[in-house]
Scaffold this motif. Structure first.
Motif, PDB file in Angstrom:
ATOM      1  N   ALA A   1      43.140  33.342  -1.685  1.00 13.99           N
ATOM      2  CA  ALA A   1      44.122  32.363  -1.205  1.00 13.99           C
ATOM      3  C   ALA A   1      45.432  32.413  -1.983  1.00 13.99           C
ATOM      4  CB  ALA A   1      43.522  30.958  -1.260  1.00 13.99           C
ATOM      5  N   GLU A   2      45.410  32.958  -3.189  1.00 20.17           N
ATOM      6  CA  GLU A   2      46.651  33.097  -3.953  1.00 20.17           C
ATOM      7  C   GLU A   2      47.582  34.125  -3.326  1.00 20.17           C
ATOM      8  OE1 GLU A   2      45.439  33.909  -7.975  1.00 20.17           O
ATOM      9  OE2 GLU A   2      44.935  31.804  -8.346  1.00 20.17           O
ATOM     10  N   GLU A   3      47.028  35.018  -2.520  1.00 20.84           N
ATOM     11  CA  GLU A   3      47.815  36.085  -1.918  1.00 20.84           C
ATOM     12  C   GLU A   3      48.085  35.892  -0.433  1.00 20.84           C
ATOM     13  OE1 GLU A   3      46.366  39.939  -2.905  1.00 20.84           O
ATOM     14  OE2 GLU A   3      46.047  39.404  -5.001  1.00 20.84           O
ATOM     15  N   LYS A   4      47.194  35.190   0.264  1.00 26.12           N
ATOM     16  CA  LYS A   4      47.367  34.998   1.706  1.00 26.12           C
ATOM     17  C   LYS A   4      46.608  33.783   2.196  1.00 26.12           C
ATOM     18  CE  LYS A   4      45.784  39.173   2.040  1.00 26.12           C
ATOM     19  NZ  LYS A   4      45.328  40.468   2.390  1.00 26.12           N
ATOM     20  N   GLU A   5      46.928  33.372   3.401  1.00 22.31           N
ATOM     21  CA  GLU A   5      46.221  32.267   4.023  1.00 22.31           C
ATOM     22  C   GLU A   5      44.804  32.714   4.359  1.00 22.31           C
ATOM     23  OE1 GLU A   5      46.839  29.220   7.781  1.00 22.31           O
ATOM     24  OE2 GLU A   5      48.457  30.574   7.202  1.00 22.31           O
ATOM     25  N   VAL A   6      43.852  31.804   4.214  1.00 23.68           N
ATOM     26  CA  VAL A   6      42.442  32.137   4.390  1.00 23.68           C
ATOM     27  C   VAL A   6      41.804  31.192   5.401  1.00 23.68           C
ATOM     28  CG1 VAL A   6      40.195  32.282   3.223  1.00 23.68           C
ATOM     29  CG2 VAL A   6      42.268  32.958   2.000  1.00 23.68           C
ATOM     30  N   SER A   7      40.928  31.743   6.236  1.00 26.48           N
ATOM     31  CA  SER A   7      40.047  30.915   7.058  1.00 26.48           C
ATOM     32  C   SER A   7      38.617  31.351   6.762  1.00 26.48           C
ATOM     33  CB  SER A   7      40.356  31.052   8.548  1.00 26.48           C
ATOM     34  OG  SER A   7      40.012  32.328   9.026  1.00 26.48           O
ATOM     35  N   ILE A   8      37.727  30.366   6.714  1.00 30.54           N
ATOM     36  CA  ILE A   8      36.345  30.609   6.310  1.00 30.54           C
ATOM     37  C   ILE A   8      35.393  30.226   7.431  1.00 30.54           C
ATOM     38  CG2 ILE A   8      34.505  29.884   4.725  1.00 30.54           C
ATOM     39  CD1 ILE A   8      36.675  29.341   2.644  1.00 30.54           C
ATOM     40  N   GLU A   9      34.389  31.066   7.630  1.00 27.66           N
ATOM     41  CA  GLU A   9      33.275  30.735   8.507  1.00 27.66           C
ATOM     42  C   GLU A   9      32.007  30.855   7.675  1.00 27.66           C
ATOM     43  OE1 GLU A   9      31.480  31.593  12.933  1.00 27.66           O
ATOM     44  OE2 GLU A   9      33.111  32.841  12.200  1.00 27.66           O
ATOM     45  N   ILE A  10      31.101  29.879   7.840  1.00 27.83           N
ATOM     46  CA  ILE A  10      29.871  29.834   7.056  1.00 27.83           C
ATOM     47  C   ILE A  10      28.671  29.863   7.989  1.00 27.83           C
ATOM     48  CG2 ILE A  10      28.534  28.552   5.338  1.00 27.83           C
ATOM     49  CD1 ILE A  10      31.173  27.165   4.501  1.00 27.83           C
ATOM     50  N   VAL A  11      27.678  30.690   7.612  1.00 25.91           N
ATOM     51  CA  VAL A  11      26.401  30.771   8.324  1.00 25.91           C
ATOM     52  C   VAL A  11      25.286  30.830   7.280  1.00 25.91           C
ATOM     53  CG1 VAL A  11      27.453  31.989  10.284  1.00 25.91           C
ATOM     54  CG2 VAL A  11      26.377  33.316   8.442  1.00 25.91           C
ATOM     55  N   GLY A  12      24.049  30.546   7.681  1.00 29.73           N
ATOM     56  CA  GLY A  12      22.939  30.781   6.770  1.00 29.73           C
ATOM     57  C   GLY A  12      21.975  29.623   6.599  1.00 29.73           C
ATOM     58  N   LEU A  13      21.332  29.618   5.437  1.00 32.66           N
ATOM     59  CA  LEU A  13      20.231  28.717   5.126  1.00 32.66           C
ATOM     60  C   LEU A  13      20.472  28.020   3.791  1.00 32.66           C
ATOM     61  CD1 LEU A  13      17.397  31.248   6.022  1.00 32.66           C
ATOM     62  CD2 LEU A  13      18.210  29.344   7.438  1.00 32.66           C
ATOM     63  N   CYS A  14      19.935  26.920   3.637  1.00 33.35           N
ATOM     64  CA  CYS A  14      19.486  25.940   4.600  1.00 33.35           C
ATOM     65  C   CYS A  14      20.669  25.024   4.885  1.00 33.35           C
ATOM     66  CB  CYS A  14      18.328  25.137   4.049  1.00 33.35           C
ATOM     67  SG  CYS A  14      16.802  26.112   3.816  1.00 33.35           S
ATOM     68  N   THR A  15      20.853  24.681   6.141  1.00 31.21           N
ATOM     69  CA  THR A  15      21.995  23.870   6.547  1.00 31.21           C
ATOM     70  C   THR A  15      22.135  22.621   5.688  1.00 31.21           C
ATOM     71  OG1 THR A  15      21.365  24.472   8.809  1.00 31.21           O
ATOM     72  CG2 THR A  15      23.166  22.899   8.564  1.00 31.21           C
ATOM     73  N   ASP A  16      21.002  21.984   5.438  1.00 33.20           N
ATOM     74  CA  ASP A  16      20.974  20.684   4.781  1.00 33.20           C
ATOM     75  C   ASP A  16      20.950  20.741   3.256  1.00 33.20           C
ATOM     76  OD1 ASP A  16      18.568  21.961   5.267  1.00 33.20           O
ATOM     77  OD2 ASP A  16      17.429  20.127   5.557  1.00 33.20           O
ATOM     78  N   ILE A  17      20.995  21.933   2.696  1.00 28.03           N
ATOM     79  CA  ILE A  17      21.014  22.037   1.237  1.00 28.03           C
ATOM     80  C   ILE A  17      22.180  22.940   0.823  1.00 28.03           C
ATOM     81  CG2 ILE A  17      19.725  22.644  -0.849  1.00 28.03           C
ATOM     82  CD1 ILE A  17      17.134  22.086   0.751  1.00 28.03           C
ATOM     83  N   CYS A  18      22.018  24.231   0.926  1.00 27.58           N
ATOM     84  CA  CYS A  18      23.029  25.150   0.390  1.00 27.58           C
ATOM     85  C   CYS A  18      24.228  25.356   1.315  1.00 27.58           C
ATOM     86  CB  CYS A  18      22.383  26.477   0.013  1.00 27.58           C
ATOM     87  SG  CYS A  18      21.243  26.275  -1.391  1.00 27.58           S
ATOM     88  N   VAL A  19      24.027  25.338   2.621  1.00 29.35           N
ATOM     89  CA  VAL A  19      25.180  25.475   3.521  1.00 29.35           C
ATOM     90  C   VAL A  19      26.102  24.272   3.345  1.00 29.35           C
ATOM     91  CG1 VAL A  19      25.944  25.564   5.926  1.00 29.35           C
ATOM     92  CG2 VAL A  19      24.017  26.988   5.184  1.00 29.35           C
ATOM     93  N   VAL A  20      25.570  23.065   3.445  1.00 24.34           N
ATOM     94  CA  VAL A  20      26.406  21.869   3.313  1.00 24.34           C
ATOM     95  C   VAL A  20      27.025  21.786   1.918  1.00 24.34           C
ATOM     96  CG1 VAL A  20      24.545  20.244   2.692  1.00 24.34           C
ATOM     97  CG2 VAL A  20      26.573  19.407   3.879  1.00 24.34           C
TER      98      VAL A  20
END
Length: 174
Positions: free
Chosen positions: A110-129
């Motif tokens: 982000a220091e060099e350019k604009e960033v957009s993030i997409e997140i997928v994976g496990l577990c939604t309710d623990i590590c994803v969130v």
């Protein structure tokens, strides 16, 4: 715009090992397709514990040894790993739910350019969130999106609750 895909903890122990669920196994092909079609930088987090896991705070609250570094269960699911290797990715080991090392990787981009993030994976309710909220706290103006069809929670109910929590915190859920 730099697009970043974060693949959270798609490890054997969470898919079909010590803490695996049928819902986790069901998203593997979706995650593989997402990675295959993604154009941008990819990070993959690895939940990482050690032989003393049961003596840790997490281990006392969840006394199921899992993702012990160097074991088969710590490895990324074979189908996911194959496509990650084909596309190129950077692994990020983490000893807890959210990763400050991941925050630093995103900060450097982000220091060099604009960033957009997409997140997928496990577990939604623990590590994803946890990672989604951590990233949102550090980068409140950054576009952060979670693909619900590429995530699974400990239970279907807790998966939906985590998605609602992220929506309430202005993380886009699709």
């Amino acid at each position: 715009m730099e697009k970043v895909l974060i693949v959270v903890d798609m490890q054997k122990d969470f898919v079909d090992g010590a803490l695996g669920t049928k819902e986790a196994a069901a998203i593997v092909d979706n995650v593989v397709s997402k990675i295959r079609e993604f154009e941008g930088r990819i990070f993959a987090t690895l939940d990482t514990h050690y032989l003393d896991y049961l003596e840790t705070s997490e281990g006392r609250k969840l006394p199921v040894p899992h993702c012990i570094r160097g074991t088969d269960g710590w490895e990324i699911n074979a189908k996911v790993l194959q496509v990650l290797a084909e596309k190129g990715y950077k692994p990020i080991e983490k000893n807890t739910f959210g990763s400050t090392a991941l925050v630093e990787e995103i900060r450097a981009i982000a220091e060099e350019k604009e960033v957009s993030i997409e997140i997928v994976g496990l577990c939604t309710d623990i590590c994803v969130v946890s990672n989604a909220l951590l990233l949102k706290a550090f980068f409140p103006e950054m576009s952060i999106e979670v693909d619900a069809g590429c995530c699974a929670g400990v239970t279907p109910e807790s998966h939906l609750a985590a998605l609602e929590t992220m929506k309430m915190c202005q993380i886009d859920v699709k």
